[in-house]
Design a protein around this motif. Sequence first.
Motif, PDB file in Angstrom:
ATOM      1  N   GLU A   1       0.855  -1.823  -0.076  1.00 34.79           N
ATOM      2  CA  GLU A   1      -0.189  -0.094   0.007  1.00 34.79           C
ATOM      3  C   GLU A   1       1.227   1.843   0.078  1.00 34.79           C
ATOM      4  O   GLU A   1       1.694   1.370   0.965  1.00 34.79           O
ATOM      5  N   GLU A   2       0.458   2.508  -0.666  1.00 33.49           N
ATOM      6  CA  GLU A   2       1.555   3.633  -0.783  1.00 33.49           C
ATOM      7  C   GLU A   2       0.423   4.714  -1.107  1.00 33.49           C
ATOM      8  O   GLU A   2      -0.846   4.442  -1.532  1.00 33.49           O
ATOM      9  N   VAL A   3       1.324   5.739  -0.179  1.00 33.81           N
ATOM     10  CA  VAL A   3       0.315   6.634   0.230  1.00 33.81           C
ATOM     11  C   VAL A   3       1.422   8.030  -1.056  1.00 33.81           C
ATOM     12  O   VAL A   3       2.404   8.052  -0.507  1.00 33.81           O
ATOM     13  N   ASN A   4       0.596   8.741  -1.182  1.00 35.33           N
ATOM     14  CA  ASN A   4       1.759  10.392  -1.450  1.00 35.33           C
ATOM     15  C   ASN A   4       1.451  11.159  -1.739  1.00 35.33           C
ATOM     16  O   ASN A   4       0.146  11.553  -2.156  1.00 35.33           O
ATOM     17  N   ALA A   5       1.629  12.131  -0.115  1.00 35.87           N
ATOM     18  CA  ALA A   5       1.763  13.271  -0.102  1.00 35.87           C
ATOM     19  C   ALA A   5       1.636  14.398  -1.165  1.00 35.87           C
ATOM     20  O   ALA A   5       2.882  14.628  -1.667  1.00 35.87           O
ATOM     21  N   GLN A   6       0.870  15.311  -1.830  1.00 34.72           N
ATOM     22  CA  GLN A   6       0.539  16.258  -2.901  1.00 34.72           C
ATOM     23  C   GLN A   6      -0.181  17.457  -2.308  1.00 34.72           C
ATOM     24  O   GLN A   6      -1.278  17.185  -1.646  1.00 34.72           O
ATOM     25  N   ILE A   7       0.360  18.543  -2.795  1.00 34.80           N
ATOM     26  CA  ILE A   7      -0.868  19.908  -2.377  1.00 34.80           C
ATOM     27  C   ILE A   7      -0.329  21.160  -3.392  1.00 34.80           C
ATOM     28  O   ILE A   7       0.442  21.028  -4.311  1.00 34.80           O
TER      29      ILE A   7
END
Length: 584
Positions: free
Chosen positions: A373-379
């Motif tokens: 499982e991968e989560v990628n923070a972007q804003i």
Amino acid sequence: MGKIVTFEATFIVFLLSNKKKPRELKLVVIILFLTVNLLNAQVNAVFTSDMTSGCSPFIVQFTDQSTGSPATWYWDFGNGNHSTLQNPEATYINPGHYTVSLTVTNGSYTNTVTYTNFITVFENPTADFYVVGPSSGCAPVSVTFHDNSDEGSAPITEWLWDFGDGSITYTQHPVHIFPIGGNFPVSLEITDANGCGSSIEIPGIVDVSQPPTTLFSGDDLVDCAAPHTVNFSSTSFGTTPLNYYWSFGDGQYSTLANPSHTYTVNGIYTVSLTTTDQHSCSSSLTYEDYVQVMAVVAEFDVEDNLVCYGTEVEFINNSTGATNYDWDFGDGETSWSANPGHEYEGGGTYTVTLLASQGGECPDTYSMTITVEEVNAQISVSDTYICMLPTTVQFIDESENAVSWLWDFGDTTFSYDQNPEHTYDYPIDTNINFDVTLTVYSPNGCTDILYLTDFITVVLPTPAVSVIPNGGCIPIDQVWTDVSTYFTDDDEITGQTWVFPDGTTASGSTVNYTLTEPGVDSAMLIIETAHGCLDTAVFYIFGGEVPVPVFAVSDTICASDSVQLFEVSTDQMITSWHWEHLPT
């Protein structure tokens, strides 16, 4: 009656002040010379030696030191031996003390000197030893040696053992291990406090037999099921004939050199061979898990088959009956380790397969699905540049697979909203940057953190006005100039709006204004930047009217009398007065 001596002399006549008896003086001189020559004609025996004590046998060098010009010498060495040499050598063998004498003569006189107990011969120690316990056997053999030497004239102080195998020691009663086979002579050399020594060597006192070297192999060591036959072959060597004892690991045995054995039950078997030579020396060789007769079952496990991206997966191999392992991790990567670890380069679902075998025989496979499982923070944000306060920034989450959020706006405030609005307000110094951090969480608790250094920039302009002149008597023509400062390369002041005291406005970096009303009044400068930011400076202008002087006198007076003058103007702005008498 005295002995007549013939000599030659030279007479010296001394002339003295007393001349009455010159012959008496001459006679004295003659007598002196005669006496001297008589003394010189006698011999005196004296000798030295290079040593006076030593260990038997030792040679002594004697040196004649006699006076009087001896012509013959006769030595008695005290050991039954004599010599007529001037400087002879003598050999002493038996221990004891020896008196030495020397007789010298010059044909007219003879003299003898005797030195009692002049030479001392020490008694040498006698080296001897014996073995305590066995001195033969199968290598390695430990042998204990006991010093049995006898002292001489002094205590024994040093021992040197040579075991005949290249090893030595200096202990009195040594224990030595002979690691290899052979027939070894052992010697002992001793030394006492006088430096006297003795040695002994006993040939072949230690006899060590070399055990045989055990070696074997088998021809078909792996099978998937019983019954299975293995042909064993011994290549052992040593002193023949050799005897053999095989243990096949299943409770069966053999004494043949090259036996064949059938395994009737599945299992993993340890095989050993012991060989014994004619001296009863033996050696053994054991191969653990040498024969495998069983099916291979491939199986493995992991601590968790759902992992976060960046986490290494540790695979636990639970296979049985296998010796070889071939892993396929489902992402193009492989391994041949028994218990490998693997880190996936991206999120997704991967099928891991293990192929287990016995050297390629009896293969079996096992598979498992691993979810990464991968989560990628972007804003994204509405704006990262702030040029007036307060300013509200809209933060927008563009992360992948995130279900919860933690925002840190860099000014000690936080938010758990997905798309928060945040207002930056006073007190904030101009020219400051804020770090923004977003931490996101996946459905199963995996995290990713986005660090944005100096992400929000705050640069505030400083509005300022120059008024020239500011003050005086109305009407006053003034020049108002924008002297605001704005220290940034990312924005600039693009417009000015002036608000006059009467509410009218004008634009431009410089404006002209005529002040027509007396007193203090306020005006305003509003600056605008290219980024759309506004800031205001309020400033004050002032002017005054020409005063109207009014005065009075106290009363009507006569000439030459003093009078009191009073200023009675109603203008409150008058601050100084000047009186002047005008002539009539």
